[in-house]
Design a protein around this motif. Structure first.
Motif, PDB file in Angstrom:
ATOM      1  N   HIS A 147      -5.692  80.341  25.759  1.00 46.43           N
ATOM      2  CA  HIS A 147      -6.025  79.658  25.010  1.00 46.43           C
ATOM      3  C   HIS A 147      -5.588  79.949  23.438  1.00 46.43           C
ATOM      4  N   VAL A 190       3.362  78.550  22.802  1.00 43.62           N
ATOM      5  CA  VAL A 190       4.487  76.718  23.018  1.00 43.62           C
ATOM      6  C   VAL A 190       3.305  77.301  24.558  1.00 43.62           C
ATOM      7  N   ALA A 191       3.672  76.134  26.095  1.00 43.86           N
ATOM      8  CA  ALA A 191       3.271  76.599  27.232  1.00 43.86           C
ATOM      9  C   ALA A 191       3.883  77.977  27.878  1.00 43.86           C
ATOM     10  N   ALA A 192       5.034  77.915  27.396  1.00 42.88           N
ATOM     11  CA  ALA A 192       6.101  78.886  28.293  1.00 42.88           C
ATOM     12  C   ALA A 192       5.548  79.784  28.025  1.00 42.88           C
ATOM     13  N   ASP A 193       5.623  80.395  26.535  1.00 45.06           N
ATOM     14  CA  ASP A 193       5.702  81.768  26.519  1.00 45.06           C
ATOM     15  C   ASP A 193       3.922  81.944  26.746  1.00 45.06           C
ATOM     16  N   ILE A 194       3.333  80.856  26.662  1.00 51.45           N
ATOM     17  CA  ILE A 194       1.794  82.021  27.148  1.00 51.45           C
ATOM     18  C   ILE A 194       1.722  82.023  29.174  1.00 51.45           C
ATOM     19  N   GLN A 195       2.615  81.282  29.814  1.00 51.19           N
ATOM     20  CA  GLN A 195       2.888  81.566  30.979  1.00 51.19           C
ATOM     21  C   GLN A 195       3.529  82.797  31.095  1.00 51.19           C
TER      22      GLN A 195
END
Length: 178
Positions: free
Chosen positions: A138, A143-148
Motif C-alpha cells: 500500500h 510505482v506498481a512495477a517497483d512494488i511488484q
C-alpha cells in the motif's frame, strides 16, 4: 565474528592460516571469506592477546607455515563468545552460522540456548518481513512495477527466513529427543 570462528576451529586441532581460511569458506561460502591480508594480522592480534600461539611449521618443499594453536585463555574466550548474545546487525546471520558450526563443542543446554536465540532472530526476521510486505503493498510513493519487484524480493527473503526458522525448530526438537 572472525575471532569466534578462528577460536572455534582451533578447539578441535591446530591449523595453519590457509586451513583456517578454507574452513571459513566452507562454512560461510567463498564470497564471504576473509582475505589473507586480514587473517594474518588477526592471528597476530589473537596471539598478542594470549588466546592462541603461533609457531612456524616446516613442510618441505613448501615454505614454512604459521600454525595456530589455541591456549587455555583462548578456550575460555571461545566459550564466552559462544554465550554472548548476538547483536542484531549486518553480521547477525553469519555469526549464527558460525555458532551453529560449533554446537558440538557445547553442552546440550548451551546448544539449546544458542538455537533458541537463533530461533528468536529468525522469528523476528519473519515479523519484520511481514511488516515490510504490508507497507509495500500500500505504498503510494512507489510505482506498481517497483512494488511488484519489491514484493518478489520480500517473498524470497520470507522463504529463506521461514526455512531457517523451520530448520532451527527441527534442531531444537532433535535435541529435546536426545
Amino acid at each position: 565474528m572472525y575471532e569466534l570462528f578462528i577460536l572455534g576451529q582451533l578447539m578441535d586441532h591446530p591449523m595453519t592460516g590457509y586451513q583456517l581460511r578454507k574452513a571459513l569458506s566452507s562454512t560461510v561460502g567463498p564470497e564471504l571469506t576473509i582475505s589473507f591480508g586480514a587473517l594474518y594480522p588477526l592471528l597476530d592480534k589473537l596471539a598478542a592477546a594470549g588466546t592462541l600461539t603461533l609457531a612456524f611449521k616446516t613442510v618441505p618443499p613448501k615454505r614454512p607455515q604459521k600454525l595456530a594453536r589455541i591456549t587455555a585463555a583462548g578456550r575460555a574466550r571461545f566459550h564466552t563468545l559462544m554465550a554472548t548474545p548476538v547483536a542484531f546487525n549486518k553480521q547477525t546471520q553469519l555469526t549464527f552460522q558460525m555458532k551453529v558450526n560449533f554446537l558440538h563443542l557445547l553442552t546440550p543446554d548451551q546448544q539449546r540456548a544458542t538455537l533458541r536465540e537463533f530461533h528468536a532472530f529468525a522469528t523476528q526476521q519473519l515479523s519484520q518481513l511481514a511488516t515490510q510486505r504490508a507497507h509495500l503493498a500500500h505504498n503510494p510513493h512507489m510505482v506498481a512495477a517497483d512494488i511488484q519487484d519489491a514484493l518478489r524480493v520480500n517473498q524470497l527473503q520470507t522463504v529463506r527466513a521461514q526455512a531457517q526458522a523451520d530448520w532451527v525448530t527441527a534442531q531444537l526438537n532433535q535435541l529435546t529427543k536426545e
